[in-house]
Design a protein around this motif. Structure first.
Motif, PDB file in Angstrom:
ATOM      1  N   PHE A   7     -52.962  36.097  -5.616  1.00 20.38           N
ATOM      2  CA  PHE A   7     -53.100  34.880  -4.923  1.00 20.38           C
ATOM      3  C   PHE A   7     -51.810  34.461  -3.954  1.00 20.38           C
ATOM      4  CE2 PHE A   7     -57.434  34.672  -5.752  1.00 20.38           C
ATOM      5  CZ  PHE A   7     -57.745  34.616  -7.330  1.00 20.38           C
ATOM      6  N   ARG A   8     -50.735  34.692  -5.018  1.00 22.34           N
ATOM      7  CA  ARG A   8     -49.474  34.228  -4.313  1.00 22.34           C
ATOM      8  C   ARG A   8     -48.771  34.977  -3.183  1.00 22.34           C
ATOM      9  NH1 ARG A   8     -44.269  35.299  -3.668  1.00 22.34           N
ATOM     10  NH2 ARG A   8     -44.619  37.316  -4.236  1.00 22.34           N
ATOM     11  N   ALA A  11     -51.155  33.803  -0.359  1.00 23.43           N
ATOM     12  CA  ALA A  11     -50.652  32.484   0.139  1.00 23.43           C
ATOM     13  C   ALA A  11     -49.636  32.866   1.104  1.00 23.43           C
ATOM     14  CB  ALA A  11     -50.455  31.543  -0.908  1.00 23.43           C
ATOM     15  N   ARG A  14     -50.583  34.182   4.506  1.00 22.10           N
ATOM     16  CA  ARG A  14     -51.237  33.223   5.360  1.00 22.10           C
ATOM     17  C   ARG A  14     -50.260  32.228   6.348  1.00 22.10           C
ATOM     18  NH1 ARG A  14     -54.720  33.055   0.950  1.00 22.10           N
ATOM     19  NH2 ARG A  14     -53.853  31.327  -0.145  1.00 22.10           N
ATOM     20  N   GLU A 114     -42.332  26.149  -2.281  1.00 21.86           N
ATOM     21  CA  GLU A 114     -43.656  26.117  -3.001  1.00 21.86           C
ATOM     22  C   GLU A 114     -44.580  25.389  -2.294  1.00 21.86           C
ATOM     23  OE1 GLU A 114     -43.659  23.490  -6.408  1.00 21.86           O
ATOM     24  OE2 GLU A 114     -45.196  25.013  -7.613  1.00 21.86           O
ATOM     25  N   THR A 115     -46.030  26.253  -2.159  1.00 21.78           N
ATOM     26  CA  THR A 115     -46.884  25.679  -1.513  1.00 21.78           C
ATOM     27  C   THR A 115     -47.586  24.433  -1.852  1.00 21.78           C
ATOM     28  OG1 THR A 115     -48.907  26.993  -2.232  1.00 21.78           O
ATOM     29  CG2 THR A 115     -47.353  28.067  -0.854  1.00 21.78           C
ATOM     30  N   PRO A 116     -48.450  23.692  -1.078  1.00 25.62           N
ATOM     31  CA  PRO A 116     -49.128  22.421  -1.772  1.00 25.62           C
ATOM     32  C   PRO A 116     -50.067  22.946  -2.754  1.00 25.62           C
ATOM     33  CG  PRO A 116     -48.918  22.365   0.744  1.00 25.62           C
ATOM     34  CD  PRO A 116     -48.429  23.974   0.526  1.00 25.62           C
ATOM     35  N   GLU A 117     -50.404  23.978  -2.785  1.00 28.95           N
ATOM     36  CA  GLU A 117     -51.292  24.516  -4.103  1.00 28.95           C
ATOM     37  C   GLU A 117     -50.588  25.000  -5.218  1.00 28.95           C
ATOM     38  OE1 GLU A 117     -52.788  24.804   0.096  1.00 28.95           O
ATOM     39  OE2 GLU A 117     -51.346  26.028  -0.886  1.00 28.95           O
ATOM     40  N   GLY A 118     -49.207  25.213  -5.055  1.00 28.79           N
ATOM     41  CA  GLY A 118     -48.261  25.318  -6.200  1.00 28.79           C
ATOM     42  C   GLY A 118     -47.860  26.820  -6.334  1.00 28.79           C
ATOM     43  N   PHE A 119     -48.149  27.631  -5.253  1.00 31.31           N
ATOM     44  CA  PHE A 119     -47.903  29.150  -4.970  1.00 31.31           C
ATOM     45  C   PHE A 119     -46.074  29.292  -4.716  1.00 31.31           C
ATOM     46  CE2 PHE A 119     -52.320  29.544  -4.525  1.00 31.31           C
ATOM     47  CZ  PHE A 119     -52.478  30.290  -5.343  1.00 31.31           C
ATOM     48  N   GLU A 154     -45.602  25.316   6.955  1.00 30.26           N
ATOM     49  CA  GLU A 154     -46.917  24.847   6.954  1.00 30.26           C
ATOM     50  C   GLU A 154     -47.236  24.506   8.483  1.00 30.26           C
ATOM     51  OE1 GLU A 154     -49.488  23.418   4.894  1.00 30.26           O
ATOM     52  OE2 GLU A 154     -48.359  24.768   3.713  1.00 30.26           O
ATOM     53  N   ARG A 157     -48.254  27.863   9.728  1.00 30.93           N
ATOM     54  CA  ARG A 157     -49.700  28.000   8.942  1.00 30.93           C
ATOM     55  C   ARG A 157     -50.876  27.248   9.951  1.00 30.93           C
ATOM     56  NH1 ARG A 157     -53.258  25.530   6.219  1.00 30.93           N
ATOM     57  NH2 ARG A 157     -51.857  23.787   6.021  1.00 30.93           N
TER      58      ARG A 157
END
Length: 373
Positions: A7-8, A11, A14, A114-119, A154, A157
């Motif tokens: 998942f990381r 991310a 992306r 760190e991404t907004p999703e926490g990755f 961001e 992305r």
């Protein structure tokens, strides 16, 4: 591979950032981070599968290294800011080949991307060849730069999503422009805030040496902030009018000059240069002018600092000079170990330029010339 790592990595992919060319916005981050933290190395690091890849770097000269020797691979497992004052005393890194062998890294500090999703994706980090610590201002600055890099990622992305979802093109363009304007304002405000903090600390410094170091750091941030401000004012993402830029920079530098500096005179041809070249020239001018502020004139003497920029048939020439007492007898710019001169030589190399120095009582001149526009 664990599912969490899948998942990381998904991310990270992306964002469409891996293996992209160097970009001025990211180069400015590592240049300023290195200057503010007084470290020879600064990196924007992304942890990919089997490697760590550098979107921007100063002081390393490479774009990626194997993951098994990565300190940042440990840093992304820590929240916020990860600091290793002395790698030889930390059992996780004492046997690392980058610690035991070239380049003998002894200090590391990295702020998490760190991404907004926490990755966790990587870090904005600074490194040194000797053990050390960061003060609270430097730590806050690293966190700030990590936030700014994530904002830029961001935006990237969003650009990628634009390309895939063409049916939403107009809406996405409007969103991008809004975010870019907001990002520009926030970055300029952030740089101005950092400079204000450094200036306040300088005014309250307990010693002349501390004040001089804080003034140097403030002027380095000022050079980058002036580049970014001019890009914003002109609406250009790539080119800067060098004469306007140098005049604005030197007007601001004059505010940090001691009373014995009567003027900073600028003579510059009307030319447009790439923003990364202008940024390097600005940092050179700030560093060399600050050096003249400190050393050019003996107590009781007064005089100017002169800045000249000229284009040549296939490049340009920058000269920063003063009319002071001259360099110390036996001074050798190639052998100088002072941090300020190390910064100057690093940016000369980054610009693929060469430097010559001439000095006698009444005139000292640093001339940098390049055959690349």
């Amino acid at each position: 591979m664990h599912r969490a790592e899948e998942f990381r990595l998904g991310a990270l992919l992306r964002y469409g950032i891996l293996d992209t060319p160097r970009e001025a916005d990211f180069d400015e981050v590592v240049n300023v981070a290195s200057a503010v933290c007084n470290t020879p190395i600064s990196v924007i690091n992304l942890i990919d599968q089997g490697r760590q890849w550098f979107k921007a770097e100063v002081g390393l000269g490479v774009r990626e290294t194997p993951l098994d020797s990565s300190i940042c691979a440990h840093a992304i497992l820590q929240p916020g800011l990860f600091v290793v004052p002395d790698t030889t005393l930390d059992r996780r890194f004492a046997d690392n080949p980058l610690v035991t062998g070239d380049p003998h890294l002894r200090f590391y500090a990295g702020a998490l991307l760190e991404t907004p999703e926490g990755f966790p994706l990587g870090t904005v980090c600074v490194l040194d060849y000797k053990p050390r610590e960061l003060d609270d201002t430097q730590k806050a600055f690293l966190r700030l730069m990590a936030n700014q890099v994530m904002k830029q990622l961001e935006l990237r992305r969003i650009n990628a999503a634009e390309h895939v979802a063409r049916v939403r093109a107009e809406e996405m363009v409007a969103e991008k422009e809004t975010l870019m304007r907001e990002g520009d304002h926030r970055l300029m405000n952030s740089l101005q805030l950092v400079q204000s903090i450094l200036s306040l600390q300088s005014r309250g410094a307990s010693s002349d040496e501390t004040k001089a170091q804080l003034d140097m750091a403030s002027n380095r941030v000022l050079a980058i902030a002036t580049v970014h401000k001019q890009l914003h004012l002109t609406g250009s993402l790539e080119k800067i009018e060098i004469d306007t830029f140098l005049r604005r920079l030197c007007d601001n530098l004059k505010h940090t000059a001691p009373a014995q500096i009567t003027a900073i005179n600028v003579s510059a041809e009307n030319a447009k240069l790439r923003s990364d070249v202008a940024s390097g020239l600005g940092l050179l001018v700030a560093e060399l002018a600050t050096n003249s502020f400190k050393y050019a004139y003996s107590p009781g003497e007064r005089g100017p600092v002169d800045v000249s920029f000229k284009t040549t048939a296939n490049g340009w020439t920058l000269e920063v000079s003063d009319q002071g007492r001259g360099l110390p007898p036996g001074f050798d710019v190639d052998q100088s170990k002072g941090f300020g001169m190390q910064v100057v030589k690093a940016f000369v190399r980054r610009l693929n330029a060469t430097m010559s120095v001439s000095s006698r009582p009444g005139r000292t001149a640093f001339e940098i010339f390049s055959t690349e526009d």
